[in-house]
Design an enzyme around this catalytic site. Structure first.
Site, PDB file in Angstrom:
ATOM      1  N   ALA A   1      28.345  94.333 -14.961  1.00 56.69           N
ATOM      2  CA  ALA A   1      28.203  95.288 -16.071  1.00 56.69           C
ATOM      3  C   ALA A   1      26.738  95.491 -16.447  1.00 56.69           C
ATOM      4  O   ALA A   1      26.308  96.607 -16.745  1.00 56.69           O
ATOM      5  CB  ALA A   1      29.001  94.811 -17.281  1.00 56.69           C
TER       6      ALA A   1
ATOM      7  N   ASP B   1      27.068  80.170 -10.330  1.00 51.53           N
ATOM      8  CA  ASP B   1      28.019  80.897 -11.163  1.00 51.53           C
ATOM      9  C   ASP B   1      29.285  81.287 -10.398  1.00 51.53           C
ATOM     10  O   ASP B   1      30.370  81.338 -10.972  1.00 51.53           O
ATOM     11  CB  ASP B   1      27.357  82.145 -11.736  1.00 51.53           C
ATOM     12  CG  ASP B   1      26.309  81.815 -12.792  1.00 51.53           C
ATOM     13  OD1 ASP B   1      26.258  80.658 -13.234  1.00 51.53           O
ATOM     14  OD2 ASP B   1      25.543  82.720 -13.170  1.00 51.53           O
TER      15      ASP B   1
END
Length: 289
Positions: free
Chosen positions: A191, A70
């Site tokens: 988050a 990622d």
């Protein structure tokens, strides 16, 4: 999305993980079959300086391929946004939540793409976060596009005091280690670790997540497309750090302001047509298990 009619494909390779040489060899064979020239970036592009260097080298490509995890995809998207092109992420890392396409499937997708077919993949638009930094005299210092998130974080051991405004109205003040403002793509990154919600990539919204707030009443918010979020330090805070997509950007001082909202621009990622977002949640994050 800009579909450039050019015979060059950019390839971003993380050489520190897995077996990228084998994947690269197979991709080169496919590109040769279609008379396409690969432009390969095999050096570290985890810094803004190296990303800018890669942007210059990849100015004539029609799409990008990222080989890694990622983090590699995130850097590749920084380049793709510049030229409004799509990225095919080939998983060769650790988690691979966004870059979830395994090599053998990616080879079939590439062949389909160059044959003009589209049964194995979708090119999915992803929401971007537009971030503007203002000085105390209301002048724009810098502007950024975030793929994952904006973080306003403390620089030292002391918590920071932040005023929060949504669409121009003061909503509240928060004492915390910081806040995360995340896109749907970034909702499963920092988050999520900070206790934020998972937001489907198909939803045009951003999430506001406090980091270690000094009150249990400060819970995460999901904010719709047309609302803007503004943050400023109060006089009780000395300074903080602004971080965009994991890059330390600059120090943030009293009466400086950050404004964040959904951008008019998008980024584009190849996704498997055979797997839903919820399949990836279950298989990669063990969601619900």
């Amino acid at each position: 999305m800009n579909n450039k009619a050019k015979k060059q494909i950019g390839i971003i390779v993380n050489t520190l993980r897995g077996d990228p040489a084998c994947i690269l060899k197979n991709i080169k064979k496919i590109l040769k079959k279609y008379n396409i020239e690969p432009i390969i970036i095999d050096y570290d592009i985890s810094t803004y300086m190296n990303i800018k260097k890669a942007i210059r080298k990849l100015k004539d490509v029609s799409m990008l391929i990222s080989i890694g995890g990622d983090g590699t995809l995130l850097s590749a998207l920084k380049i793709a946004i510049k030229y409004d092109i799509s990225v095919l992420p080939i998983y060769n890392g650790t988690l691979g939540f966004i870059s979830e396409i395994p090599p053998n499937e990616a080879y079939m997708i590439l062949n389909e793409y160059f044959e003009g077919k589209k049964t194995l993949y979708e090119i999915e638009p992803r929401t971007l976060l537009s971030v503007s930094l203002y000085s105390s005299n209301k002048k724009v210092i810098k502007e950024y596009l975030a793929v994952n998130e904006l973080v306003l974080s403390k620089c030292s051991g002391r918590a920071i005091y932040i005023n929060i405004m949504i669409s121009g109205k003061l909503i509240s003040s928060i004492v915390a280690d910081g806040v995360v403002i995340a896109t749907p793509t970034g909702s499963t990154a920092y988050a999520l670790s900070a206790g934020g919600p998972i937001v489907s990539p198909s939803i045009d919204a951003i999430s506001f997540v406090p980091i270690a707030p000094h009150s249990l009443t400060f819970r995460p918010l999901v904010i719709p497309k047309h609302d803007t979020i503004e943050l400023e330090l109060t006089e009780k805070s000395l300074k903080a750090m602004v971080i965009i997509d994991g890059y330390d950007i600059c120090q943030f001082k009293n009466y400086d302001k950050i404004k964040a909202q959904i951008s008019d621009k998008s980024c584009y990622i190849f996704q498997s047509a055979n797997r839903l977002f919820y399949d990836i949640l279950r298989n990669k994050l063990n969601w619900g298990r």
